[in-house]
Write an enzyme that holds these catalytic residues in place. Structure first.
Site, PDB file in Angstrom:
ATOM      1  N   GLY A 136       7.118   2.053  -0.474  1.00 21.08           N
ATOM      2  CA  GLY A 136       8.470   0.477  -0.836  1.00 21.08           C
ATOM      3  C   GLY A 136       9.278   0.742  -2.178  1.00 21.08           C
ATOM      4  N   GLY A 137       9.602   0.204  -3.079  1.00 17.80           N
ATOM      5  CA  GLY A 137      10.102   0.454  -3.667  1.00 17.80           C
ATOM      6  C   GLY A 137       9.350   1.395  -5.154  1.00 17.80           C
ATOM      7  N   ALA A 166      32.962  28.416  -8.887  1.00 16.83           N
ATOM      8  CA  ALA A 166      31.132  28.677  -8.375  1.00 16.83           C
ATOM      9  C   ALA A 166      30.850  29.846 -10.652  1.00 16.83           C
ATOM     10  CB  ALA A 166      30.550  29.579  -7.839  1.00 16.83           C
TER      11      ALA A 166
HETATM   12  C1  HXC Z   1      -2.589  -5.602  -0.618  1.00 20.24           C
HETATM   13  C2  HXC Z   1      -3.234  -3.890   0.731  1.00 20.24           C
HETATM   14  C3  HXC Z   1      -1.667  -3.468   0.229  1.00 20.24           C
HETATM   15  C4  HXC Z   1      -0.655  -4.317  -0.083  1.00 20.24           C
HETATM   16  C5  HXC Z   1      -3.117  -1.735   1.361  1.00 20.24           C
HETATM   17  N1  HXC Z   1      -4.015  -3.102   0.997  1.00 20.24           N
HETATM   18  N2  HXC Z   1      -1.909  -2.299   0.405  1.00 20.24           N
HETATM   19  N3  HXC Z   1      -3.450  -5.405  -0.283  1.00 20.24           N
HETATM   20  N4  HXC Z   1      -1.023  -5.479  -0.906  1.00 20.24           N
HETATM   21  N5  HXC Z   1       0.747  -3.416  -0.289  1.00 20.24           N
HETATM   22  C6  HXC Z   1      -5.069  -3.199   0.994  1.00 20.24           C
HETATM   23  C7  HXC Z   1      -5.707  -3.497   2.260  1.00 20.24           C
HETATM   24  O1  HXC Z   1      -5.642  -4.547   3.001  1.00 20.24           O
HETATM   25  C8  HXC Z   1      -7.608  -2.796   2.220  1.00 20.24           C
HETATM   26  O2  HXC Z   1      -7.814  -3.700   1.728  1.00 20.24           O
HETATM   27  C9  HXC Z   1      -7.003  -1.553   1.279  1.00 20.24           C
HETATM   28  O3  HXC Z   1      -5.743  -2.054   0.563  1.00 20.24           O
HETATM   29  C10 HXC Z   1      -6.653  -0.046   1.349  1.00 20.24           C
HETATM   30  O4  HXC Z   1      -6.057   0.313   2.273  1.00 20.24           O
HETATM   31  P1  HXC Z   1      -6.355   0.491   3.567  1.00 20.24           P
HETATM   32  O5  HXC Z   1      -4.947  -0.006   4.734  1.00 20.24           O
HETATM   33  O6  HXC Z   1      -7.534   0.260   4.391  1.00 20.24           O
HETATM   34  O7  HXC Z   1      -6.043   2.429   3.980  1.00 20.24           O
HETATM   35  P2  HXC Z   1      -5.883   3.409   4.470  1.00 20.24           P
HETATM   36  O8  HXC Z   1      -5.650   3.488   5.568  1.00 20.24           O
HETATM   37  O9  HXC Z   1      -5.927   4.607   3.330  1.00 20.24           O
HETATM   38  O10 HXC Z   1      -3.544   2.833   4.020  1.00 20.24           O
HETATM   39  C11 HXC Z   1      -3.997   3.286   3.026  1.00 20.24           C
HETATM   40  C12 HXC Z   1      -1.888   3.013   2.556  1.00 20.24           C
HETATM   41  C13 HXC Z   1      -1.809   1.316   4.386  1.00 20.24           C
HETATM   42  C14 HXC Z   1      -1.581   3.752   3.850  1.00 20.24           C
HETATM   43  C15 HXC Z   1      -1.346   2.295   1.783  1.00 20.24           C
HETATM   44  O11 HXC Z   1      -2.369  -0.017   3.427  1.00 20.24           O
HETATM   45  C16 HXC Z   1      -0.337   0.342   3.655  1.00 20.24           C
HETATM   46  O12 HXC Z   1       0.771   1.109   4.988  1.00 20.24           O
HETATM   47  N6  HXC Z   1      -0.644  -0.804   3.203  1.00 20.24           N
HETATM   48  C17 HXC Z   1       1.197  -1.645   3.216  1.00 20.24           C
HETATM   49  C18 HXC Z   1       2.252  -0.343   2.278  1.00 20.24           C
HETATM   50  C19 HXC Z   1       3.375  -0.792   1.572  1.00 20.24           C
HETATM   51  O13 HXC Z   1       3.847  -1.805   3.099  1.00 20.24           O
HETATM   52  N7  HXC Z   1       3.469  -1.717   0.967  1.00 20.24           N
HETATM   53  C20 HXC Z   1       4.151  -2.831   0.279  1.00 20.24           C
HETATM   54  C21 HXC Z   1       5.348  -2.000   0.458  1.00 20.24           C
HETATM   55  S1  HXC Z   1       7.246  -2.399  -0.895  1.00 20.24           S
HETATM   56  P3  HXC Z   1      -8.960  -4.080   2.265  1.00 20.24           P
HETATM   57  O14 HXC Z   1      -9.661  -4.927   1.612  1.00 20.24           O
HETATM   58  O15 HXC Z   1      -9.005  -4.573   4.022  1.00 20.24           O
HETATM   59  O16 HXC Z   1      -9.802  -2.392   2.039  1.00 20.24           O
HETATM   60  C22 HXC Z   1       6.732  -2.540  -1.776  1.00 20.24           C
HETATM   61  C23 HXC Z   1       7.973  -3.395  -2.819  1.00 20.24           C
HETATM   62  C24 HXC Z   1       7.914  -2.654  -4.016  1.00 20.24           C
HETATM   63  O17 HXC Z   1       6.117  -1.995  -2.654  1.00 20.24           O
HETATM   64  C25 HXC Z   1       9.066  -3.515  -4.479  1.00 20.24           C
HETATM   65  C26 HXC Z   1       9.337  -2.455  -5.831  1.00 20.24           C
HETATM   66  C27 HXC Z   1      11.386  -2.533  -6.016  1.00 20.24           C
END
Ligand code: HXC
Length: 515
Positions: free
Chosen positions: A170-171, A406
């Site tokens: 994401g961001g 260039a």
């Molecule tokens: C809360 C999260 C989380 C999130 C992961 N976790 N991402 N908790 N918010 N965004 C938690 C999981 O639930 C898990 O908790 C632990 O972190 C580890 O994650 P896993 O999925 O078990 O690990 P892995 O298989 O290695 O995968 C990692 C990952 C995946 C690829 C990052 O977790 C994922 O796709 N997460 C979502 C990413 C995402 O979409 N983020 C938001 C982006 S938007 P438990 O307790 O079960 O172990 C954003 C906006 C920013 O960031 C804007 C700025 C302008």
């Protein structure tokens, strides 16, 4: 009584050092990744780390979060030294709630960024995070915004380096993108604005995490990553090498190293690297390696837009930024990606008092609808802007072809370059001889009795008259034609001559680079 308090404190301290606990640390290792603390140990001089905010926790109660509190709250922050030089750093801690960014995590990160900017030393961020902590919603998004704000405040004040060693989604990818250098670890790092699931839903495209946003994709195709590291150890070595070339902040000069290499060293073979037939390619890196101290060239963006080469070398112990065309790739023509790559590098050098040496052999900007419609005018002009804007000592050496736009863009005299040299093999012209004759003498050739012979004669005439460095030298836009063997001493003497260069421009808020 006191002993109870001390015991309590030591217990908390131990808990903080344990991050997300043994199980999560094991899971991190099983994924082939080091923990945040192990990474910091690997990067910093032994025993030099001072942690800040180890006892920070989040203060959030929705989604049962009061039962998911860990000291540190997903990021380890502090400062230490690398080869004796102070750096501030933050390392996302994936063992705590996936290293996700909370309100408090963002406060920790911006606190070290503020310290680094005030103290005047580099900031290193180690990324391994699930991005915005979903439970904290807007607080987390606002946290990212404050990180971006501090990235911008630090930009051009202190160097910012990102080690991307896990997911960045994401961001969250935009903070690394706002730093000066990004190093991604192959097979561990991924960076994307929208992940494969979203890509599939929106576009119906099937793509793996690595293909979409892995180190190779960003190192080779998008250029987001300046370096692709083989593993985490290699990543930290790259940081250390990079720091050895750059100063602590924009008010300092880069470190001077006693390399022991003779500043008067000649290389009589240099001219033989350039083929007599200008259509035949050669490897510009051979020339670069020959002229820099101890033949050591630290290349940046090696895999991306390799028709232009950028990186650091030293001349008589002083760091220099080198920008060079690479005739081996696209004949050294400038295109959109290479213009962006070179412009950003010129601007980095200028921010941090690093003189620029430009080596030229380019037939021009790339033609074609792909380039024109992609915005070569917008992107190509950034290079002009960047060279004009840079006030550090600038030295340009024309080795072979320097044609048209260039020629101008690659550090020509009137962009404010201080010293312009050329090899006797240089060809400085608006166009190559063939193209020039085709345009100037088309009708004459078409109506000639023997068009082939006439064309050859005209091309030969043009080449003899204009495809050389002497016309430019007669106007002083080339200061000196040099013997290629003397390239290294000529650059070192030029740098010595320009050592105290001071150039002041009219004060303004900031220029408006054509982004
Ligand atoms: C809360 C999260 C989380 C999130 C992961 N976790 N991402 N908790 N918010 N965004 C938690 C999981 O639930 C898990 O908790 C632990 O972190 C580890 O994650 P896993 O999925 O078990 O690990 P892995 O298989 O290695 O995968 C990692 C990952 C995946 C690829 C990052 O977790 C994922 O796709 N997460 C979502 C990413 C995402 O979409 N983020 C938001 C982006 S938007 P438990 O307790 O079960 O172990 C954003 C906006 C920013 O960031 C804007 C700025 C302008």
């Amino acid at each position: 009584m006191h002993s109870e308090k001390l015991k309590n404190f030591l217990h908390k301290k131990r808990q903080a050092e344990q991050s997300g606990g043994e199980e999560r640390i094991l899971a991190q290792h099983e994924k082939g990744k080091l923990t945040a603390r192990e990474r910091i140990d690997l990067l910093l001089d032994e025993g030099s780390f001072t942690e800040i905010d180890a006892l920070v926790t989040h203060h959030y109660y929705e989604f049962d979060m009061q039962n998911k509190k860990f000291f540190g709250d997903g990021v380890v922050t502090g400062y230490g030294t690398i080869n004796g030089r102070k750096v501030f750093l933050f390392a996302y801690d994936f063992t705590v709630l996936g290293g996700t960014l909370s309100e408090m995590g963002a406060k920790k990160i911006t606190k070290v960024m503020e310290h680094a900017t005030r103290v005047g030393c580099p900031i290193i961020g180690i990324a391994d995070s699930g991005g915005a902590r979903i439970q904290e919603g807007i607080l987390s998004l606002d946290g990212f915004a404050s990180i971006f704000y501090h990235n911008q405040l630090a930009s051009g004040v202190v160097p910012q380096i990102t080690c991307s060693i896990g997911p960045s989604a994401g961001g969250a990818v935009y903070s690394p993108a706002m730093t000066d250098f990004v190093i991604m670890v192959d097979k561990l790092a991924t960076m994307f604005v929208t992940g494969p699931e979203v890509v599939k839903t929106v576009l119906g495209e099937e793509v793996s995490f690595d293909e979409l946003g892995g180190a190779m994709s960003h190192g080779k195709i998008s250029g987001v990553s300046h370096f692709v590291a083989k593993n985490e150890y290699h990543c930290m070595d790259i940081v250390k090498s990079l720091l050895s070339y750059i100063p602590q902040n924009s008010t300092e000069e880069p470190p001077v190293v006693d390399t022991g290499d003779d500043p008067n060293r000649l290389d009589n073979n240099l001219i033989n690297i350039v083929p007599e037939n200008p259509l035949q390619p050669y490897d510009m890196k051979e020339i670069i390696h020959s002229i820099v101290d101890n033949h050591q060239f630290f290349e940046i963006h090696e895999l991306f837009a390799s028709n232009v080469i950028v990186g650091f070398g030293r001349f008589h112990g002083r760091t220099i930024g080198i920008i060079a065309n690479q005739p081996m790739v696209l004949a050294g023509a400038l295109d959109i990606d290479s213009s962006n790559k070179a412009s950003r590098f010129v601007r980095f050098c200028d921010c941090y008092n690093i003189p620029i040496v430009t080596l030229v052999d380019t037939p021009g900007y790339m033609p074609g609808t792909h380039q024109e419609h992609g915005g070569i005018i917008r992107h190509g002009s950034k290079l002009l802007y960047a060279y004009c804007e840079a006030t550090v000592p600038k030295i340009t050496i024309i080795i072979g072809k320097a044609y048209g736009g260039a020629y101008i863009a690659m550090g020509s005299k009137n962009l404010g370059t201080d010293m312009n040299y050329a090899w006797p093999t240089a060809q400085i012209a608006v166009l190559g001889s063939e193209a020039a004759v085709r345009i100037m003498n088309r009708k004459e050739i078409e109506t000639a009795k023997d068009p082939v012979a006439l064309k050859k004669q005209l091309v030969d005439n043009f080449t003899e008259k204009f495809a050389n460095p002497y016309v430019a030298a007669s106007y002083g836009t080339i200061d000196t034609v040099i013997d290629p063997a003397e390239t290294r001493p000529a650059i070192i003497r030029a740098l010595e001559g320009l050592a105290n260069k001071r150039e002041r421009r009219i004060p303004r808020k900031h220029g408006n680079i054509n982004l």
